[in-house]
Design a protein around this motif. Structure first.
Motif, short mmCIF file in Angstrom:
data_model
loop_
_atom_site.label_atom_id
_atom_site.label_comp_id
_atom_site.label_asym_id
_atom_site.label_seq_id
_atom_site.Cartn_x
_atom_site.Cartn_y
_atom_site.Cartn_z
N ALA A 246 0.85 -1.19 0.00
CA ALA A 246 0.00 0.00 0.00
C ALA A 246 0.88 1.24 0.00
N HIS B 95 -4.99 -5.81 0.33
CA HIS B 95 -4.17 -4.74 0.91
C HIS B 95 -3.77 -3.75 -0.18
N GLY B 96 -4.07 -2.48 0.03
CA GLY B 96 -3.66 -1.46 -0.93
C GLY B 96 -4.67 -1.16 -2.02
N CYS C 159 -5.40 2.71 -2.19
CA CYS C 159 -4.23 3.43 -2.73
C CYS C 159 -4.11 3.19 -4.23
#
Length: 267
Positions: free
Chosen positions: A17, A207-208, A211
């Motif tokens: 991220a 995850h991420g 972003c």
């Protein structure tokens, strides 16, 4: 000349991220990425174990260094930390003449809080009015508005319009925290609302995602795409990155999405 996008965000030592996800996304979409690091984090796919903010002087110096030399065409704002950092970033980026994508990062995928509650008002007052687009998930939108999380498309739209009224040019309400087989995002700009849908893919490797999506939109802006086209391409890119995420097998917690799913695969 190669289009250049700048990300101002925190560093993720696990690589999934933050700055790392943003730079991977820029590269995957054919954009040169520059970065300003607002905080160092010690984290992996399971937890954030330490956060060390950059000083306002260092944040200022990084922003000025990039803009003094690079032809930045778009700007993505991610994890900024506390009120001081937010005020510093707002003061240094306003008037630069580039579209700003604001991803109001508040909580890591592990559940660790990345934005202290006292920084919320600074985010509302100083950054929302600068944003060409703000990209909250459902909990973030609720926090920004001081209300409960939307549970329907009608409530999502209502909250999106409320965020626009706080100063953002457009709002992308992300439905990943919702329920049902179909995940719905709503792009709200002026009097128009665009519905973006995708089949919900069940995986722990997300995850991420926030972003990555905001960075992909900023990449589109840097390449001259209008808002609707930049968001549509970024949405499709993220879906591909999520679908390929399980192939990476990185870490034992919430693993990252596959930013380079169109470039290389892992068997």
């Amino acid at each position: 000349m190669v289009p250049i996008a700048l990300t101002i965000a925190g560093s993720d030592s696990g690589g999934g991220a933050g700055i790392q996800a943003d730079l991977k996304t820029f590269s995957a979409l054919g954009v040169y990425g520059a970065s300003v690091i607002t905080a160092l984090t010690a984290q992996n796919t399971r937890a954030v174990t330490m956060v060390e903010p950059a000083t306002p002087a260092m944040i200022t110096a990084q922003i000025d260094a990039v803009f003094d030399d690079l032809d930045v065409r778009a700007l993505k704002l991610g994890m900024l930390g506390g009120p001081e950092a937010i005020a510093t970033v707002a003061q240094r980026v306003q008037g630069r003449g580039v579209p700003i994508v604001l991803d109001p990062v508040m909580v890591a995928k592990s559940g660790d809080r990345l934005l202290p509650p006292e920084a919320l008002e600074a985010l509302r007052q100083q950054l929302l009015p600068l944003a060409a687009l703000v990209t909250p998930n459902l909990p973030e939108a609720a926090d920004l508005l001081g209300t409960t999380q939307a549970t329907s498309e009608a409530e999502m739209a209502e909250q999106g319009h409320a965020l626009r009224a706080m100063g953002a040019d457009a709002v992308l309400m992300k439905g990943g925290h919702g329920t049902g087989e179909i995940c719905v995002d709503l792009l709200i700009e002026g009097g128009a609302t665009t519905r973006l849908t995708a089949r919900r893919h069940i995986t722990r490797n997300t995850h991420g995602t926030g972003c990555t999506l905001s960075a992909a939109i900023a990449a589109g802006f840097a390449q001259g795409l209008p808002l609707g086209a930049a968001v549509a391409r970024a949405h499709a890119y993220l879906q591909g990155a999520i679908l390929a995420a399980d192939d990476l097998r990185v870490g034992s917690g919430h693993g990252p999405v596959h930013h380079f799913h169109k470039v290389w695969a892992h068997d």
